[in-house]
Scaffold this active site. Structure first.
Site, PDB file in Angstrom:
ATOM      1  N   LYS A 201       0.855  -1.182   0.000  1.00  0.00           N
ATOM      2  CA  LYS A 201       0.000   0.000   0.000  1.00  0.00           C
ATOM      3  C   LYS A 201       0.890   1.230   0.000  1.00  0.00           C
ATOM      4  CE  LYS A 201      -3.664   2.233   2.586  1.00  0.00           C
ATOM      5  NZ  LYS A 201      -4.633   2.053   3.678  1.00  0.00           N
ATOM      6  N   LYS A 224       1.032   9.995   5.435  1.00  0.00           N
ATOM      7  CA  LYS A 224       1.188   8.645   5.978  1.00  0.00           C
ATOM      8  C   LYS A 224       2.513   7.997   5.557  1.00  0.00           C
ATOM      9  CE  LYS A 224      -3.807   7.951   6.484  1.00  0.00           C
ATOM     10  NZ  LYS A 224      -4.949   7.004   6.415  1.00  0.00           N
ATOM     11  N   LYS A 255      -2.096  -1.533  -3.975  1.00  0.00           N
ATOM     12  CA  LYS A 255      -2.973  -0.372  -3.899  1.00  0.00           C
ATOM     13  C   LYS A 255      -2.178   0.912  -3.903  1.00  0.00           C
ATOM     14  CE  LYS A 255      -5.987   1.723  -0.532  1.00  0.00           C
ATOM     15  NZ  LYS A 255      -6.397   1.751   0.832  1.00  0.00           N
TER      16      LYS A 255
HETATM   17  C1  PBG Z   1      -7.535   3.121   5.375  1.00  0.00           C
HETATM   18  C2  PBG Z   1      -7.818   2.954   3.929  1.00  0.00           C
HETATM   19  C3  PBG Z   1      -7.624   3.894   2.915  1.00  0.00           C
HETATM   20  C4  PBG Z   1      -8.159   3.338   1.760  1.00  0.00           C
HETATM   21  C5  PBG Z   1      -8.649   2.065   2.073  1.00  0.00           C
HETATM   22  N1  PBG Z   1      -8.409   1.840   3.429  1.00  0.00           N
HETATM   23  C6  PBG Z   1      -7.082   5.286   2.949  1.00  0.00           C
HETATM   24  C7  PBG Z   1      -5.776   5.582   3.514  1.00  0.00           C
HETATM   25  O1  PBG Z   1      -4.935   4.711   3.738  1.00  0.00           O
HETATM   26  O2  PBG Z   1      -5.550   6.756   3.776  1.00  0.00           O
HETATM   27  C8  PBG Z   1      -8.224   4.026   0.432  1.00  0.00           C
HETATM   28  C9  PBG Z   1      -9.226   3.532  -0.522  1.00  0.00           C
HETATM   29  C10 PBG Z   1      -9.564   4.448  -1.623  1.00  0.00           C
HETATM   30  O3  PBG Z   1      -8.962   5.527  -1.812  1.00  0.00           O
HETATM   31  O4  PBG Z   1     -10.485   4.097  -2.370  1.00  0.00           O
HETATM   32  N2  PBG Z   1      -6.453   2.491   5.903  1.00  0.00           N
END
Ligand code: PBG
Length: 329
Positions: A201, A224, A255
């Site tokens: 991620k 983050k 992701k």
């Molecule tokens: C939270 C999370 C996020 C997403 C899914 N779970 C956002 C982030 O990490 O700030 C993003 C999903 C999207 O943008 O469609 N941990």
């Protein structure tokens, strides 16, 4: 007249007719390839549009029926639940994540009671929908604490499993959490609860509309980057996956999606494990707004979704999943 030095093999031959193009197609999409994210909100009788995501809504629990009925009718294997948490319920520790009456817990129970195993339920494990600072874990002077956060994530996972969640999806990017969560699930009798690790991620700017949808956007302090991955790196993605596979992940996620097709392909080639691609909110909104304004044709949706399959993804988390009946037609 064109003569002999011209190629005898003409690849355009197989492209001439529709039947022939269909015959040689290498990739395709079915409803089995999709996971539908659903946003939940407190209250009654509401289906609230999300400004930054055209065609996506937040649902109160009593309004979930039609969207889940549709997901099942289309043939989607799984939904993913995300809560919009009232600001009053947020604190620095994300305490609401462990409330057995929180939105996600109530939704899981309700859906499982009504639909049994007709559709799988996946839940994010991370604290960001519940924290006053918008981070996925506990914070100490701007640093998101690893081991202390994992203690909370273990309890969040156990709670979700106890409610009936089928797939636990840690999206927090703490080191070592998959192993710890797996051990706790097993010890507590949830050996069959699956783990889909958000293994890769990235610290991405494509999450904006999602943060808006769960109400963390304006709260989020800084970024983050001290826990999510640096988008300049790909080898590191393989190290992340290697660890999570060893720790017991059943599936892994990459992701965002479209800007990281190379990473999806790398992961799939190096690990023979189910790989999920998350077409995130920013990707969805870019395409949807472009289509709405007439800048691009709506066929970009299918083209983009197929690219995930071509790169090796087994399934795609997409806000288009509930619109698949139209898209595939
Ligand atoms: C939270 C999370 C996020 C997403 C899914 N779970 C956002 C982030 O990490 O700030 C993003 C999903 C999207 O943008 O469609 N941990």
């Amino acid at each position: 007249m064109i003569t002999g030095k011209f190629p005898s093999l003409r690849l355009r031959r197989s492209r001439k007719n529709d039947w022939s193009r269909r015959l040689v197609e290498e990739n395709n999409l079915t409803s089995n390839d999709f996971i539908l994210p659903i946003f939940l909100i407190d209250g009654k009788n509401k289906r609230l549009p999300i400004n930054s995501m055209p065609g996506v809504y937040r649902y109160t629990l009593d309004k979930l029926g039609p969207i889940i009925d549709k997901a099942i009718r289309i043939g989607l294997p799984m939904i993913a639940l995300f809560p919009y948490t009232d600001k009053k319920k947020k604190d620095a520790f994300g305490t609401e994540a462990l409330n057995e009456n929180n939105l996600v817990c109530k939704a899981i129970q309700l859906i499982k009671k009504k639909y049994k195993n007709e559709i799988g339920i996946m839940c994010d494990v991370a604290l960001d929908p519940y924290t006053s600072h918008g981070h996925d874990g506990l914070v100490n002077s701007e640093y998101v604490l690893n081991d202390e956060t994992i203690e909370v994530l273990i309890n969040q996972s156990l709670l979700q499993a106890q409610m009936g969640c089928d797939v636990i999806a840690p999206s927090d990017m703490m080191d070592g959490r998959i192993g710890e969560i797996r051990k706790s699930l097993d010890k507590n009798g949830y050996q069959m609860t699956q783990i889909l690790s958000y293994a890769v991620k990235y610290a991405s700017s494509f999450y904006g509309p999602f943060r808006d949808a769960v109400g963390s956007k304006r709260l989020l302090k800084s970024n983050k980057k001290n826990y999510q991955m640096d988008f300049r790196n790909a080898d590191e993605a393989l190290r992340e996956v290697a660890l999570d596979v060893k720790e017991g992940a059943d599936m892994v996620m990459v992701k965002p999606g479209l800007p990281y097709l190379d990473v999806i392909k790398l992961v799939k080639e190096n690990f023979k494990i189910p790989v999920m691609a998350y077409q995130v909110s920013g990707e969805y909104s870019l395409l949807s707004n472009g289509i709405k304004k007439g800048i691009i044709d709506k066929n970009v949706i299918l083209e983009t979704l197929i690219s995930f399959k071509r790169s090796g993804a087994n399934a795609i988390i997409s806000y288009y999943a509930d619109k698949l009946d139209k898209i595939l037609k």
